[in-house]
Design a protein around this motif. Sequence first.
Motif, short mmCIF file in Angstrom:
data_model
loop_
_atom_site.label_atom_id
_atom_site.label_comp_id
_atom_site.label_asym_id
_atom_site.label_seq_id
_atom_site.Cartn_x
_atom_site.Cartn_y
_atom_site.Cartn_z
N HIS A 294 -16.98 14.70 -21.71
CA HIS A 294 -17.86 15.37 -22.68
C HIS A 294 -17.06 16.29 -23.59
CE1 HIS A 294 -20.86 18.11 -24.31
NE2 HIS A 294 -20.23 19.11 -23.71
N ILE A 295 -16.11 17.02 -23.03
CA ILE A 295 -15.29 17.95 -23.82
C ILE A 295 -14.46 17.18 -24.85
CG2 ILE A 295 -13.38 19.62 -23.73
CD1 ILE A 295 -16.07 20.70 -22.75
N GLU A 296 -13.93 16.03 -24.47
CA GLU A 296 -13.18 15.19 -25.43
C GLU A 296 -14.05 14.85 -26.64
OE1 GLU A 296 -10.23 12.82 -22.27
OE2 GLU A 296 -11.99 11.83 -23.12
N LYS A 297 -15.29 14.46 -26.38
CA LYS A 297 -16.21 14.11 -27.47
C LYS A 297 -16.50 15.32 -28.36
CE LYS A 297 -18.51 10.40 -24.89
NZ LYS A 297 -19.77 9.96 -24.25
N GLU A 298 -16.66 16.49 -27.73
CA GLU A 298 -16.95 17.69 -28.49
C GLU A 298 -15.77 18.10 -29.37
OE1 GLU A 298 -19.78 19.70 -28.89
OE2 GLU A 298 -20.56 17.82 -28.12
N ILE A 299 -14.55 17.98 -28.85
CA ILE A 299 -13.37 18.32 -29.65
C ILE A 299 -13.25 17.37 -30.83
CG2 ILE A 299 -10.84 18.42 -29.66
CD1 ILE A 299 -11.00 19.30 -26.71
N VAL B 192 -9.32 11.73 -29.12
CA VAL B 192 -8.95 12.89 -28.30
C VAL B 192 -8.94 12.50 -26.83
CG1 VAL B 192 -9.68 15.18 -27.53
CG2 VAL B 192 -9.87 14.55 -29.95
N THR B 193 -7.87 12.87 -26.14
CA THR B 193 -7.81 12.64 -24.68
C THR B 193 -7.27 13.90 -24.00
OG1 THR B 193 -5.61 11.62 -24.92
CG2 THR B 193 -7.50 10.14 -24.76
N ILE B 194 -7.86 14.20 -22.85
CA ILE B 194 -7.38 15.31 -22.01
C ILE B 194 -6.79 14.69 -20.75
CG2 ILE B 194 -8.03 17.39 -20.73
CD1 ILE B 194 -10.33 17.75 -22.74
N ASN B 195 -5.52 14.88 -20.54
CA ASN B 195 -4.83 14.23 -19.42
C ASN B 195 -4.59 15.16 -18.23
OD1 ASN B 195 -4.50 11.73 -20.87
ND2 ASN B 195 -2.93 12.74 -22.09
N THR B 196 -5.11 16.38 -18.32
CA THR B 196 -4.96 17.36 -17.24
C THR B 196 -6.30 17.55 -16.54
OG1 THR B 196 -3.28 18.52 -18.56
CG2 THR B 196 -4.21 19.72 -16.69
N LYS B 197 -6.30 17.60 -15.23
CA LYS B 197 -7.54 17.82 -14.47
C LYS B 197 -7.97 19.28 -14.63
CE LYS B 197 -6.51 14.21 -11.11
NZ LYS B 197 -6.15 13.87 -9.72
N LEU B 198 -9.27 19.51 -14.54
CA LEU B 198 -9.83 20.83 -14.80
C LEU B 198 -9.22 21.90 -13.90
CD1 LEU B 198 -11.95 22.31 -16.54
CD2 LEU B 198 -13.60 21.93 -14.69
N ASN B 199 -8.99 21.59 -12.64
CA ASN B 199 -8.46 22.57 -11.70
C ASN B 199 -6.98 22.89 -11.93
OD1 ASN B 199 -8.16 19.84 -10.74
ND2 ASN B 199 -7.43 20.64 -8.80
N ASN C 106 -14.50 27.54 -28.91
CA ASN C 106 -13.54 27.12 -29.94
C ASN C 106 -12.57 26.07 -29.38
OD1 ASN C 106 -12.35 27.06 -32.46
ND2 ASN C 106 -11.09 28.87 -32.12
N LEU C 107 -13.12 24.99 -28.90
CA LEU C 107 -12.35 23.97 -28.18
C LEU C 107 -11.19 23.39 -28.98
CD1 LEU C 107 -15.29 22.01 -26.50
CD2 LEU C 107 -13.66 23.50 -25.35
N LYS C 108 -11.40 23.19 -30.26
CA LYS C 108 -10.38 22.52 -31.07
C LYS C 108 -9.08 23.30 -31.16
CE LYS C 108 -11.82 24.26 -35.64
NZ LYS C 108 -12.68 25.33 -35.10
#
Length: 252
Positions: free
Chosen positions: A111-116, A130-137, A152-154
């Motif tokens: 979801h965060i990828e889509k928002e960014i 946009v891709t996030i390759n790090t786990k949240l923790n 301000n995710l971007k």
Amino acid sequence: MGVKMKKLKIQYTIFVMFICIAFGSIILTEKLRPIRNGDIDKKLQVYIEEKYKDLKEEIKTEDTYYANLKYNKKVINKNNNYYYFMIYYENKKITDTYKKDYVEGKTFLKHIEKEIKKQINEKVKGNYEVTINTKLNKFNDEIKEKIIKEDNLKSLKIYNLEIKFKTPLEEQNVTNQIIAKMDKLEKNGIYPKTYSIIITDKEDNTKSVKISGLTNEIIKSENFINIISDIINNNIDSELIKENNIQYEYLN
């Protein structure tokens, strides 16, 4: 009526009765599912209170519902409805997606990828992924809080931004194009952690190269044009490319 006909008639009658009983049982079972929701919901609430009591102040739950042959309950973070995990009750067993979805944030980070991507496209039109390759923790507490609050995710350096464009594959031209695109993004408050650039030769559409692992620092460095030169000339022994942990591949 012959003996065989009587026998067939009896068999047909038994078959019809069996089908009616079977379908009746299925319909009755399905009708009873909502009635059992209350009982199952209590079991799932006890499960949450016992197993996830440390989360009590930060989560809320939705009503239990029956779907896909099992009971489902969503457990949601109070600060973001997209940050949640599921609990399932099936065959008298309870399972959940806590580790995958709440600790590691697999569903939430999609979801965060889509928002960014949405935020970037609102500021700068272009062909971006946009891709996030790090786990949240794996993020520190401050960054994690900003992600959950979608603050301000971007501007958060947590994602890789893939950019595609066409231009002649000439070192000075490619260097200038990448620097110009990065400058435009920064002027609009967009700061990816890394860039992946896919460049298609404007003069030969069958020739494309993908460059990964670029950072703002690398792009702004004096050696950037030399790095691009080594990539365009496919210098596989380039020390500059190795030292900066850059990867590249020709796609065609």
